[in-house]
Design an enzyme around this catalytic site. Sequence first.
Site, PDB file in Angstrom:
ATOM      1  N   ARG A   8      13.165  44.226  -1.621  1.00 24.33           N
ATOM      2  CA  ARG A   8      14.320  44.124  -2.500  1.00 24.33           C
ATOM      3  C   ARG A   8      15.568  44.432  -1.676  1.00 24.33           C
ATOM      4  O   ARG A   8      15.543  45.287  -0.783  1.00 24.33           O
ATOM      5  CB  ARG A   8      14.213  45.120  -3.657  1.00 24.33           C
ATOM      6  CG  ARG A   8      15.345  44.941  -4.656  1.00 24.33           C
ATOM      7  CD  ARG A   8      15.265  45.904  -5.812  1.00 24.33           C
ATOM      8  NE  ARG A   8      16.404  45.682  -6.704  1.00 24.33           N
ATOM      9  CZ  ARG A   8      16.936  46.617  -7.469  1.00 24.33           C
ATOM     10  NH1 ARG A   8      16.449  47.840  -7.480  1.00 24.33           N
ATOM     11  NH2 ARG A   8      17.966  46.318  -8.239  1.00 24.33           N
ATOM     12  N   HIS A   9      16.650  43.748  -1.960  1.00 23.48           N
ATOM     13  CA  HIS A   9      17.905  43.971  -1.229  1.00 23.48           C
ATOM     14  C   HIS A   9      18.358  45.423  -1.347  1.00 23.48           C
ATOM     15  O   HIS A   9      17.954  46.156  -2.256  1.00 23.48           O
ATOM     16  CB  HIS A   9      18.998  43.042  -1.766  1.00 23.48           C
ATOM     17  CG  HIS A   9      19.335  43.292  -3.204  1.00 23.48           C
ATOM     18  ND1 HIS A   9      20.142  44.328  -3.621  1.00 23.48           N
ATOM     19  CD2 HIS A   9      18.951  42.643  -4.323  1.00 23.48           C
ATOM     20  CE1 HIS A   9      20.254  44.303  -4.922  1.00 23.48           C
ATOM     21  NE2 HIS A   9      19.539  43.293  -5.389  1.00 23.48           N
ATOM     22  N   GLN A  21      22.786  41.959 -12.309  1.00 24.23           N
ATOM     23  CA  GLN A  21      23.574  41.170 -11.354  1.00 24.23           C
ATOM     24  C   GLN A  21      23.273  39.693 -11.455  1.00 24.23           C
ATOM     25  O   GLN A  21      24.154  38.861 -11.286  1.00 24.23           O
ATOM     26  CB  GLN A  21      23.329  41.666  -9.929  1.00 24.23           C
ATOM     27  CG  GLN A  21      23.901  43.049  -9.717  1.00 24.23           C
ATOM     28  CD  GLN A  21      23.591  43.613  -8.368  1.00 24.23           C
ATOM     29  OE1 GLN A  21      24.410  43.537  -7.472  1.00 24.23           O
ATOM     30  NE2 GLN A  21      22.424  44.197  -8.232  1.00 24.23           N
ATOM     31  N   ARG A  58      23.978  39.811  -1.096  1.00 19.50           N
ATOM     32  CA  ARG A  58      23.321  41.112  -0.990  1.00 19.50           C
ATOM     33  C   ARG A  58      21.940  40.984  -0.350  1.00 19.50           C
ATOM     34  O   ARG A  58      21.522  41.862   0.397  1.00 19.50           O
ATOM     35  CB  ARG A  58      23.252  41.799  -2.352  1.00 19.50           C
ATOM     36  CG  ARG A  58      22.502  41.042  -3.432  1.00 19.50           C
ATOM     37  CD  ARG A  58      22.739  41.700  -4.795  1.00 19.50           C
ATOM     38  NE  ARG A  58      22.040  41.064  -5.900  1.00 19.50           N
ATOM     39  CZ  ARG A  58      22.518  40.083  -6.644  1.00 19.50           C
ATOM     40  NH1 ARG A  58      23.717  39.569  -6.383  1.00 19.50           N
ATOM     41  NH2 ARG A  58      21.813  39.605  -7.656  1.00 19.50           N
ATOM     42  N   GLU A  83      17.953  35.412  -7.359  1.00 19.58           N
ATOM     43  CA  GLU A  83      17.682  36.241  -8.532  1.00 19.58           C
ATOM     44  C   GLU A  83      17.626  35.406  -9.805  1.00 19.58           C
ATOM     45  O   GLU A  83      18.199  34.313  -9.880  1.00 19.58           O
ATOM     46  CB  GLU A  83      18.750  37.341  -8.653  1.00 19.58           C
ATOM     47  CG  GLU A  83      18.611  38.265  -9.856  1.00 19.58           C
ATOM     48  CD  GLU A  83      17.299  39.046  -9.927  1.00 19.58           C
ATOM     49  OE1 GLU A  83      16.229  38.429 -10.069  1.00 19.58           O
ATOM     50  OE2 GLU A  83      17.362  40.298  -9.883  1.00 19.58           O
TER      51      GLU A  83
END
Length: 194
Positions: A8-9, A21, A58, A83
Amino acid sequence: MCTIALVRHGETDWNIQRRLQGREDTDLNLRGREQARMTGLHLRNERWDAVLASPLRRAKETAEIIASKLGLNQLHVVEQFVERDFGLASGLTVEQKNERFPDGVVPGMEEREALYERISDGLRSVRQRFPGSRVVVVSHGGVINAALAMFTNGEIGSGKTLLGNACISLIHYVEDTWQIEYFNSTAHLANMPE
């Protein structure tokens, strides 16, 4: 066998604010960059053949930092790992989303089936493009949780697992199925300053 480290970022300011987001193109904050650096240092203890990322900033920045620590110069952007689109809930906190859409129906939100299909296509393309390789894929909480739910028939993942920023979930493609070695590991971030 194909091995993927799903990462995950790193943290963004919206993560701190607990905002959805989605496709909003937010940046890492300083803590997020440090999480990415520590993840790269941890991952370099093993061999990795490629680093892939969602097209959102990101994720790409997290992947670039990790790739630099792994000595890999090329970053592969894979659209399928972007995402989930949260539609009109994008930018809202979970509480605001639940207030505004109490029935859970969010206009413009990507359907779960479409999300699963997109992730499956992305994973298939990784297997075909990097057969027998060890690959780092930097993506997002919604995508990684959906993948974990797909692999376990909903036992973990979406709705059940809160993924940490820069966590690692290690999966292997063995005998036509994805197997999870571990998920949501943040032990490599244990020495992060608060």
